[in-house]
Design a protein around this motif. Structure first.
Motif, PDB file in Angstrom:
ATOM      1  N   UNK A  86      12.696  11.172   4.186  1.00 51.76           N
ATOM      2  CA  UNK A  86      11.574  10.285   3.899  1.00 51.76           C
ATOM      3  C   UNK A  86      10.342  11.073   3.460  1.00 51.76           C
ATOM      4  N   UNK A  87       9.666  10.569   2.424  1.00 57.28           N
ATOM      5  CA  UNK A  87       8.417  11.186   1.965  1.00 57.28           C
ATOM      6  C   UNK A  87       7.396  10.114   1.593  1.00 57.28           C
ATOM      7  N   UNK A  88       7.729   9.331   0.578  1.00 55.99           N
ATOM      8  CA  UNK A  88       6.810   8.312   0.069  1.00 55.99           C
ATOM      9  C   UNK A  88       7.261   6.923   0.513  1.00 55.99           C
ATOM     10  N   UNK A  89       6.298   6.108   0.973  1.00 56.78           N
ATOM     11  CA  UNK A  89       6.611   4.809   1.551  1.00 56.78           C
ATOM     12  C   UNK A  89       5.706   3.724   0.974  1.00 56.78           C
ATOM     13  N   UNK A  90       6.082   2.471   1.278  1.00 56.05           N
ATOM     14  CA  UNK A  90       5.254   1.317   0.948  1.00 56.05           C
ATOM     15  C   UNK A  90       5.003   0.517   2.218  1.00 56.05           C
ATOM     16  N   UNK A  91       3.749   0.218   2.498  1.00 51.39           N
ATOM     17  CA  UNK A  91       3.384  -0.653   3.615  1.00 51.39           C
ATOM     18  C   UNK A  91       3.145  -2.040   3.039  1.00 51.39           C
ATOM     19  N   UNK A  92       3.866  -3.035   3.555  1.00 53.51           N
ATOM     20  CA  UNK A  92       3.700  -4.410   3.078  1.00 53.51           C
ATOM     21  C   UNK A  92       2.544  -5.047   3.841  1.00 53.51           C
ATOM     22  N   UNK A  93       1.531  -5.464   3.107  1.00 52.66           N
ATOM     23  CA  UNK A  93       0.329  -6.016   3.729  1.00 52.66           C
ATOM     24  C   UNK A  93       0.608  -7.405   4.288  1.00 52.66           C
ATOM     25  N   UNK A  94       0.092  -7.672   5.471  1.00 51.39           N
ATOM     26  CA  UNK A  94       0.159  -8.979   6.121  1.00 51.39           C
ATOM     27  C   UNK A  94      -1.175  -9.255   6.800  1.00 51.39           C
ATOM     28  N   UNK A  95      -1.376 -10.501   7.197  1.00 56.03           N
ATOM     29  CA  UNK A  95      -2.575 -10.836   7.934  1.00 56.03           C
ATOM     30  C   UNK A  95      -2.541 -10.168   9.308  1.00 56.03           C
ATOM     31  N   UNK A  96      -3.577  -9.428   9.643  1.00 56.98           N
ATOM     32  CA  UNK A  96      -3.594  -8.669  10.891  1.00 56.98           C
ATOM     33  C   UNK A  96      -3.503  -9.568  12.118  1.00 56.98           C
ATOM     34  N   UNK A 135       0.866  -1.178   0.000  1.00 64.97           N
ATOM     35  CA  UNK A 135       0.000   0.000   0.000  1.00 64.97           C
ATOM     36  C   UNK A 135       0.900   1.226   0.000  1.00 64.97           C
ATOM     37  N   UNK A 136       0.704   2.105  -0.956  1.00 63.94           N
ATOM     38  CA  UNK A 136       1.514   3.323  -1.001  1.00 63.94           C
ATOM     39  C   UNK A 136       1.016   4.312   0.048  1.00 63.94           C
ATOM     40  N   UNK A 137       1.938   5.053   0.637  1.00 66.38           N
ATOM     41  CA  UNK A 137       1.594   6.017   1.679  1.00 66.38           C
ATOM     42  C   UNK A 137       2.557   7.189   1.622  1.00 66.38           C
ATOM     43  N   UNK A 138       2.126   8.285   2.231  1.00 58.69           N
ATOM     44  CA  UNK A 138       2.949   9.491   2.285  1.00 58.69           C
ATOM     45  C   UNK A 138       3.007  10.004   3.719  1.00 58.69           C
ATOM     46  N   UNK A 139       4.193  10.467   4.121  1.00 56.99           N
ATOM     47  CA  UNK A 139       4.365  11.000   5.477  1.00 56.99           C
ATOM     48  C   UNK A 139       3.712  12.377   5.580  1.00 56.99           C
ATOM     49  N   UNK A 140       2.925  12.575   6.639  1.00 56.73           N
ATOM     50  CA  UNK A 140       2.256  13.866   6.843  1.00 56.73           C
ATOM     51  C   UNK A 140       2.621  14.491   8.186  1.00 56.73           C
ATOM     52  N   UNK A 141       3.387  13.774   9.018  1.00 59.25           N
ATOM     53  CA  UNK A 141       3.773  14.324  10.316  1.00 59.25           C
ATOM     54  C   UNK A 141       4.884  13.511  10.939  1.00 59.25           C
ATOM     55  N   UNK A 142       5.584  14.121  11.926  1.00 56.42           N
ATOM     56  CA  UNK A 142       6.698  13.443  12.599  1.00 56.42           C
ATOM     57  C   UNK A 142       6.620  13.648  14.100  1.00 56.42           C
TER      58      UNK A 142
END
Length: 283
Positions: A269-279, A126-133
């Motif tokens: 860091x700006x754009x990231x990828x979240x690797x999906x897994x079983x919750x 899932x693509x994501x973008x950082x909006x805060x730190x």
């Protein structure tokens, strides 16, 4: 400076107008005398008039030339100043455009690496973008614009095209927090890529890792690549983590002191990828 230049310019113009007026009057008087006297021969009076008018006209001509010269220099100065301001403005615009272009090129390169990772990986992402730190040192984290409504859940690993970033440790419907791998509270199972020696990678709060629990008898060298071990199902095996930058063998203790430079620059860091897994794996 500009006000003084303008006052001097106005004074020069007034002087020029005054001298022009005097010259016009004298010329008019001479023409009138010629018309009145016609072809008569010059007498003593006429000679006196012309002898007196000659130097006066010469002086008027010199003053007129001086005024013209000053006026020309003033106009040239204004033109040069305007040209300088125009060129400076163009230079600033060119610099802004160059900076924007460099930023676009860098962003394009990062997105290309993300796309390459996404296409080469067998994992759904899932693509994501950082909006805060989060500025705290011990619990270094960032906020992304993806949450449970997008399929993001606690414990999911986060990466970029360069390597690992961290893992999701909290999420709401639309947002999630990532515990960065460089946080002091972070610990990841890793391997030295070539020797397959296993260790635990810990964050320092800075852009640096410590690789712990590797015996002194192990052969570890500066430049060795560190990758994820894949134990426990947290991170897929073989993801880039960093490169060994320092190896210290102390007299005391059983283990080496090893520093690792991250494969990811956490400062940009700006754009990231979240690797999906079983919750259910992370609850």
């Amino acid at each position: 400076m500009k006000k003084n230049s303008r006052r001097q310019g106005k004074g020069s113009i007034k002087t020029f107008r005054f001298v022009l007026f005097i010259g016009t009057v004298i010329t008019f008087v001479l023409i009138l005398l010629i018309i009145v006297l016609g072809d008569q021969q010059f007498g003593p009076v006429h000679k006196v008039i012309f002898e007196g008018a000659g130097p006066l006209q010469k002086a008027v001509a010199k003053i007129s030339d001086s005024v013209h010269s000053v006026k020309k220099k003033y106009i040239d100065l204004l033109t040069v100043r305007e040209e300088k301001e125009r060129l400076w403005k163009e230079l600033q615009e060119c610099r802004s455009t160059a900076y924007a272009n460099r930023g676009a090129v860098a962003l394009n390169a990062r997105l290309r690496k993300l796309l390459d990772f996404k296409e080469s990986s067998n994992q759904p992402t899932i693509t994501a973008q950082i909006i805060g730190k989060d500025p705290s040192l011990w619990f270094r984290s960032v906020i992304i614009d993806r949450g449970s409504s997008d399929g993001v859940g606690k414990g999911m690993p986060v990466v970029t095209g360069e390597g690992i970033v961290g893992q999701i440790y909290a999420s709401s419907s639309d947002y999630s927090k990532i515990l960065l791998a460089i946080a002091p509270s972070s610990a990841i199972d890793v391997l030295l890529q070539d020797s397959r020696i296993r260790g635990i990678l810990k964050g320092t709060g800075k852009n640096l890792y410590r690789l712990e629990y590797i015996l002194k008898t192990a052969e570890v060298f500066v430049g060795d690549r560190v990758v994820t071990a894949g134990y426990g199902g947290m991170f897929p095996t073989g993801l880039p983590v960093g490169i060994v930058s320092k190896v210290t063998r102390n007299r005391r203790g059983m283990f080496l002191e090893i520093e690792v430079v991250p494969a990811v620059d956490f400062r940009t860091l700006e754009n990231l990828l979240v690797i999906e897994r079983e919750k259910k794996m992370f609850n």
